[in-house]
Design an enzyme around this catalytic site. Sequence first.
Site, PDB file in Angstrom:
ATOM      1  N   ASP A 739      71.350  33.226 -94.948  1.00  0.00           N
ATOM      2  CA  ASP A 739      71.018  33.946 -96.197  1.00  0.00           C
ATOM      3  C   ASP A 739      69.405  33.976 -96.007  1.00  0.00           C
ATOM      4  O   ASP A 739      68.728  33.180 -95.999  1.00  0.00           O
ATOM      5  CB  ASP A 739      71.384  33.373 -97.349  1.00  0.00           C
ATOM      6  CG  ASP A 739      70.988  34.288 -98.730  1.00  0.00           C
ATOM      7  OD1 ASP A 739      71.591  35.340 -98.785  1.00  0.00           O
ATOM      8  OD2 ASP A 739      70.082  33.734 -99.574  1.00  0.00           O
ATOM      9  N   GLU A 768      71.040  37.512 -91.881  1.00  0.00           N
ATOM     10  CA  GLU A 768      70.782  38.232 -93.117  1.00  0.00           C
ATOM     11  C   GLU A 768      69.385  38.541 -93.499  1.00  0.00           C
ATOM     12  O   GLU A 768      68.943  38.112 -94.529  1.00  0.00           O
ATOM     13  CB  GLU A 768      71.846  38.048 -94.412  1.00  0.00           C
ATOM     14  CG  GLU A 768      72.018  38.831 -95.423  1.00  0.00           C
ATOM     15  CD  GLU A 768      71.101  38.645 -96.598  1.00  0.00           C
ATOM     16  OE1 GLU A 768      71.110  39.412 -97.623  1.00  0.00           O
ATOM     17  OE2 GLU A 768      70.467  37.681 -96.667  1.00  0.00           O
TER      18      GLU A 768
END
Length: 1008
Positions: A739, A768
Amino acid sequence: MRIYSVHGRPWAGTESPPAMRGATSWEQSCARAAELGFDTVLTRTDAEVAPFGEEGLSQALEVCSRHGLDLYLDIEIDPTDQPLQAWIEILIQHAKEGAAGFLCRNPSALPALDWCALVAAVHQKHQDCVFLAWTPGLSAAQIKALGDCGFTAGFLSLPWWDYRSLWLMEERDRLCQLGSVIAPLSNSDDTAAPRALWTAAFIGDGLMMPAGLEDRIGPQTVMQANRWLVQRAGSGARVSKLSGPRSAMTAVFRGGDSARLLLLNPDAQRAAPVDRGMLASRMPASYILPASDTNEMPETLEPNACAVITVSLADPVSLSGTAAGLARKNATPPLDAPRIAIESVTPNVDAGQFPVKRTVGERVVVQADVFVDGHEHIAVQLLWRPADEAAWRRAPMQALGNDRWQAAFVPERLGRHCYTVQAWRDAWHTYADGLRKKVEGGQDVSLEAEEGRMLIAAAIERVQDDDADTASTLAALLRSVGRPQDRAENTQKRRPAGVAKHSAIPAASPEQIEVLLSSDMAAAMAAADDKPFEVSAPIHLLTVDRREARFASWYELFPRSYSPVPRQHGRFVDVIARLPAIRDMGFDVLYMPPIHPIGLRNRKGRNNALQAGPDDPGSPYAIGSAEGGHDAVHPELGTLDDFQELLRETREHGMEIALDFAIQCSPDHPWLSQHPEWFDWRADGSLRYAENPPKRYEDIVNPDFYTAAGTTRQASLWRALRDVVVFWVEQGVRIFRVDNPHTKPLPFWQWLIAQVQASAPDVLFLSEAFTRPKMMYRLAKVGFTQSYTYFTWRNDKSGLQAYLTELNTAPVADFFRPNFFVNTPDINPLFLQTSGRPGFLIRAALATTMSGLWGMYSGFELCEADSLPGKEEYRDSEKYQFRTWDWDRPGNIIDEISRLNHIRRSNPALQTHLGIRFHRVDNDQIVFFSKATEEGDNIVLVAISLDPFARQGGTLEIPVDLWGGEPDQSTRLRSLFDDGVFVLHDDRQYVELGPDRPFLLWSVLSPA
C-alpha cells in the site's frame, strides 16, 4: 478412478462386448483388470451380457472383492420404459446387492429435478453409492444443470478430439464444476492407441478403457499409466494447454506432486518438431524442462506419437553474502586503457544500476556495440551466471552489422543473475582474413605464410602444458605447412642499418595456403587463443521471477463481507466457500486487504465518517489493537490456523493468496507503546497523524523512517518491518500487494525486497503507487515485481495506444510489469459510473487482452458502480462497512469474465503486455491491435469499441504480414469468444461492435 469396461455399452468406435458369461470368463476379466492396475470393473445387468446371467450380482461381486475391485453397473434409464420410482427401486436393489456405483448413460433423458430425486433416494439407503454421468455430447448448459444432482464425475469427449483443438480443455473445465473428470478410451488404431491412453491419463482425473484394448496398447504401458494416476491422485492440479493452434505439436501441462508435460503429434502422416524454446518459456509457475543433455525430450514426434516428460521446479538461487558484492564480481580484471570498446549493452536499466526483469525460461537477448581501431577482427562472447555460482557460462556473440553483436541465454533458476559482454582481438581471424584477401588479389604471400607458421608455433608453446589435445592438433597442422625459420631472427620488428638481410623466405605452396585458411586451423587456433586486449563490459544484473510475475488474473475481496448472515462479520471459512466460484471465473490470485486487528481510537465510520457507530467495523488499514499488530490476525476473521487453512484450500483450487502490506498503524498499535521512538511526535507532545494536506487521517499514523537523533534507532524499525514480511512468507504467503510504497523511502524498499528475496526468490511484490511516472518506474527498478498503472484512467484510443507503446518500449519494457486493475476499493472510475454494463465489458476486454496481469475488485462482475456524488469513490464502501452481495444479480458479466480469462490461459500471446502492435481502423471509437508470441505460433487479433452507448463500425486493416500472408490471400481465423472458424479473403474486413458485445477476439489459424 480407473475403470475396466468388461461388458459396458460401446462408445465412439468401441465394439459391442462379446457375450462372455459364466464364472470362468468373469474371473479372468477381473484378474486381468487388477493386474493392469484398474480399481473398478464396469458391466451391465442385461441378461445377454451379464457375467452370471440371471443369477444376480452376488457371484460377480464376490469375484470383484477377491481382486480388490469395485463393481459399477452401466445403466441407461428410459423414463418411457418404466416410471421413475421403479428405476429408483431397481438401483436401490443393485446397491443393496453390492454395486458400488452406476454409470448413467443419456443423463439428458431425465430432468435435473428427477435426477436429484433419484440420486437422493438411493443415497438415503446407500450413502456411499457413486453416480457417474456420461456427458459426451452434452452442451455447457446441460452439464451445468447436472451440477447439483449428486453426480461425482463426468466423462470427456476424448474419443472425438483431434488432438489440437481447444474445445477439449474447455469441456474439461466445465466438467470440473460437476466433479472428477474421467477420460474414456476407444478402439483407435494401433499406432494411436498409446497416445489416446496417455492423453486420457494425463487430462482426466481417471480413465475408462474397454476390455481387450490392452492387447493393442501393451499391458506394461497400461500399468505404467495407471501407476501414474495413482501417484497423482488427489493433487487437484490444473491442466493447461501450452501450444497455440498453429503449432505442429500439442503440449499439455499438468502440475502437482507428479508434474508432467504431455507432447502430442495430432498428425497421422507427418512427424512434428518439438520446439524446446517455446515450451521452456511457457511452462507454468517455476517448472523447467529436463536439461538438454539428458536426451529425455525428443526432438521430433513420430506420426500419432506422444511423449510424457517429467518436469521439475526451478532450483532457486541461494545468495550468500551481500547481493551487491556478488553482483559486482568481474569476469576478468579490467585492463588499463582498453583498446576495444564495448558500448550500449542491452537490455540494461540505468546503465546497469538496476536489474533487468525476466521470468524462468524466458529468453534474454543481449546486444552490444563492440569495435576496435583499424581493420583488426575481434571475438565477442556473452558471459552469464546465477549470482551464487562462481563459474561463468559463455556463448559466442554473432555480428549483426554496424558493429552490433548479439547472443542469448535462458535462465533456469529463480533469483539474481549477472551477465556481461567480453571481447578481445582475434589475432588468427585478423591474420587469415588478410591472407585470404592477398591470395584473391594474386599477390605473393610467402612472407604471410611464414608469419602464420610463427603464430601457430607460438600457440603450440602457449597451450602444450595445459591443453595437450589442442597442441597435438596444431602440431599436425604445422607439419602440413612447414615449420617456421629461426624465430629470433624473424620476429625482429626492425632491421638496424648496415645489417644484412636474412635468408629468403621459402615460397608457400597452394596446399599450405589451403591448410592455413582451413576451418580446422581456425578452430584449433581459437582454442589456443590467448585473448589479447581482452576487455569486459560492466556487470549487468538480472532478476528472474516465477512466471506469475508476468501472467496472472487477480481478484480482490474483503473477507469480512462474506458471512452468509447479513451484517455479520465474515470469517476466513466463509471465503473458502466462495473459492470455487472465483476459480471458475478463471482467477489465479486472491488478494485481500489487511487481515490484522483494527484499532478503536479515532475509528472511521460508514462512508469515511469521522465518527464510527457502535457496530462499524472500521477501516482494515487502521492496523493494530490490543489483539496485536502486523503479525496478528483480526479475531473476527478467525485464527492463524484458519488463515493457513484458507491458504491450503486456495492452493487446492489452483490459486494463491496475496496479502496487503500496509506500513501504517492505528493509535492503538502495540508498537506505539513499545517503540515510541519509531514515530513522529509534534512540538506539543501529540502524535503526528498521517495526512495529505488538507486531508488528515486520524485513524492511522505512519512510522518515521529517519530521525534527527540518528539512524541507529530507526534500524530496528526497518528490521521489524522486514520481519513482518518474513513472518507471512513463513506462513506460506508468496505475494504481497504494498500500500502506497511511494510514501516510504526508496532505499528501504530496495533493502527489504532484497532481504526477503535472498532466501525466498519466488516472493512477488505489487506496488500500489498511483503517483508520478518517474516514482512508479523507480519503485519497479528498486525491486517491485509489478505495479498498478494509469490504465485505470486511459479510456480513449490515443491515450491507450500511447501508454501501451510506452510500456512496450525499452528500457521500461525491461523492468516495469503493469497490472491492469479495472477498479479498486479506492477507485470507482468515472467511466464505469456512467457507462453501464457495456462499459464494464469494455474495460474487462481491454485489461484482459492488453496486459498479462490484470485485476478487479469484487463487485466489478456485478457491474457495481454506485458512487458518492462527484467523486471516484464507492457509496457504502467496504473499506468502512460490511456489504452483502447477490452473486446472481441480473445484468452481471460473470460469464464474460470467465470466458475472457479462459481465452487468456489458452493463448500465450495474451500472457504478457509485450508484443502488442496497433493497426489501422477507420474509426477512432475502435481500437484494433494484435498480440503475437515470439515464435509466431499464436497470433491474436483484438478489436474493441470504446463507446458503451452506440454501435460502432469500421474497416480493419488486417496485418497479414504477421503470418507471412499476402493482401489478396485468404486466412483462416477462429473467433475465440464464440469458438467458430471462418475465412477472411483479403486484408480488409468491415466489423460492427455493439454495446452488448463491444469486442471481438480472433486467433489466426493459417492461410486458407
